[in-house]
Design an enzyme around this catalytic site. Structure first.
Site, mmCIF file in Angstrom:
data_model
loop_
_atom_site.group_PDB
_atom_site.id
_atom_site.type_symbol
_atom_site.label_atom_id
_atom_site.label_comp_id
_atom_site.label_asym_id
_atom_site.label_seq_id
_atom_site.Cartn_x
_atom_site.Cartn_y
_atom_site.Cartn_z
ATOM 1 N N ASP A 30 4.242 15.648 5.522
ATOM 2 C CA ASP A 30 3.660 15.474 6.803
ATOM 3 C C ASP A 30 4.205 14.577 7.863
ATOM 4 O OD1 ASP A 30 1.440 15.648 8.175
ATOM 5 O OD2 ASP A 30 -0.261 14.414 6.489
ATOM 6 N N HIS A 222 -6.647 9.632 3.455
ATOM 7 C CA HIS A 222 -5.784 9.852 3.618
ATOM 8 C C HIS A 222 -6.226 10.133 5.319
ATOM 9 C CE1 HIS A 222 -1.989 12.788 4.936
ATOM 10 N NE2 HIS A 222 -2.848 12.626 6.171
ATOM 11 N N CYS A 255 -0.677 13.128 15.119
ATOM 12 C CA CYS A 255 -2.034 14.631 15.389
ATOM 13 C C CYS A 255 -1.991 14.400 16.561
ATOM 14 C CB CYS A 255 -3.583 12.934 14.762
ATOM 15 S SG CYS A 255 -4.479 14.267 15.024
#
Length: 313
Positions: A30, A222, A255
């Site tokens: 990630d 998360h 993000c």
């Protein structure tokens, strides 16, 4: 300066907390997947080795998403073939569909994760499925994986807010999560994908899962730190009884769905807080900070982690 030299933080227990927390390290997958410049597979392998040497026992290694969608992880087969696996360390990989599962099985993977959505819009944009339709894609993956003896984790994204739909109803998140558990996922990772959650939301969602019959041991959290709430939300989850927390070494990972998003909760920041609370985790903070500083040099920018900056400048 090292954490040992500083002699901090002072250990003062902070109420009802788990005795030990499993840190689910997502930096290699990630954390790196949105990097624009391709990171050499040798660097990724050294990163994983350094993370294991720092005591992290769950290292999400890569993803079998099609290389067209995530070019950074196009080297998944090569990475897993060259990976020096350590005893006692798990190396889960993200698997989006049956083709991804085929690749994971061929690579000898023992732990996989699937990635679902709690909202209609994100399911359509990210998975090209409706909210209900995503389960038709997941079911054969989970059933085949379990039949092969693999452990399956389910990620649920947009659990607290969605950039297109706004605040997300907890009942909808719980419905999605329950379907994944009933399908065969051993754990759910509840994601604050755009970093808008606050502690009250976290407490309410976790209580709702418990009321729905989902054991807290089957839940992980998360958090993204877009609005500076990742640690406070994590503490709320720990006080509620959650004992698995996702984080990314050095705070790697952004993000793409919210402006000014600062990415994942940094593992060093998490470990510093856990140390101060007297919660066991098995991670050597100095080795971890060295690793994140090393990776930041290779990426050509400072680490977003406040603890890394404090310890390594």
């Amino acid at each position: 300066m090292t954490a040992r030299e500083l002699g901090l933080p002072a250990r003062v227990p902070g109420g009802e907390l788990p005795e030990r927390v499993r840190v689910w390290e997502v930096g290699a997958r990630d954390g790196l997947q949105n990097e624009q410049s391709v990171v050499d597979v040798g660097v990724k392998l050294e990163f994983l080795d350094r993370l294991a040497d720092a005591g992290l026992s769950t290292l999400e290694a890569t993803s079998f998403v099609h290389p067209k969608w995530v070019p950074q992880l196009a080297d998944a087969e090569e990475l897993l073939a060259r990976l020096s696996r350590r005893d006692g360390v798990r190396y889960p990989v993200l698997v989006p569909n049956e083709r991804g599962l085929d690749r994971a099985l061929a690579a000898g993977v023992q732990h996989i994760a699937i990635f679902g959505s709690a909202t209609e819009t994100f399911a359509q944009r990210n998975l090209n499925r409706t909210l209900d339709g995503q389960f038709a894609m997941f079911e054969p993956v989970v059933s085949r994986a379990r039949a092969e003896g693999l452990d399956v984790r389910g990620y649920v994204s947009m659990c607290f807010g969605d950039p297109w739909e706004g605040p997300v109803d907890a009942a909808q998140v719980i419905s999605v999560g329950k379907r994944l558990v009933d399908m065969g996922c051993s754990q759910l990772s509840l994601g604050d994908t755009i970093g808008v959650a606050t502690p009250g939301q976290v407490e309410a969602l976790l209580a709702g899962f418990v009321d729905a019959g989902v054991d807290l041991d089957a839940l992980a959290v998360h958090f993204h730190d877009t609005y500076g709430q990742a640690l406070s939300n994590t503490l709320a989850a720990l006080r509620a009884g959650v004992s698995t927390v996702d984080s990314s070494a050095g705070g790697l990972g952004g993000c793409p769905y919210a402006e000014s998003a600062t990415g994942n909760l940094a593992t060093e920041d998490l470990v510093w807080m856990l140390d101060g609370l007297g919660v066991e985790h098995g991670v050597d903070l100095d080795k971890l900070a060295d690793t994140s500083a090393w990776m930041a040099q290779r990426l050509g920018r400072p680490s977003p982690s406040r603890v890394v900056r404090a310890l390594r400048g």
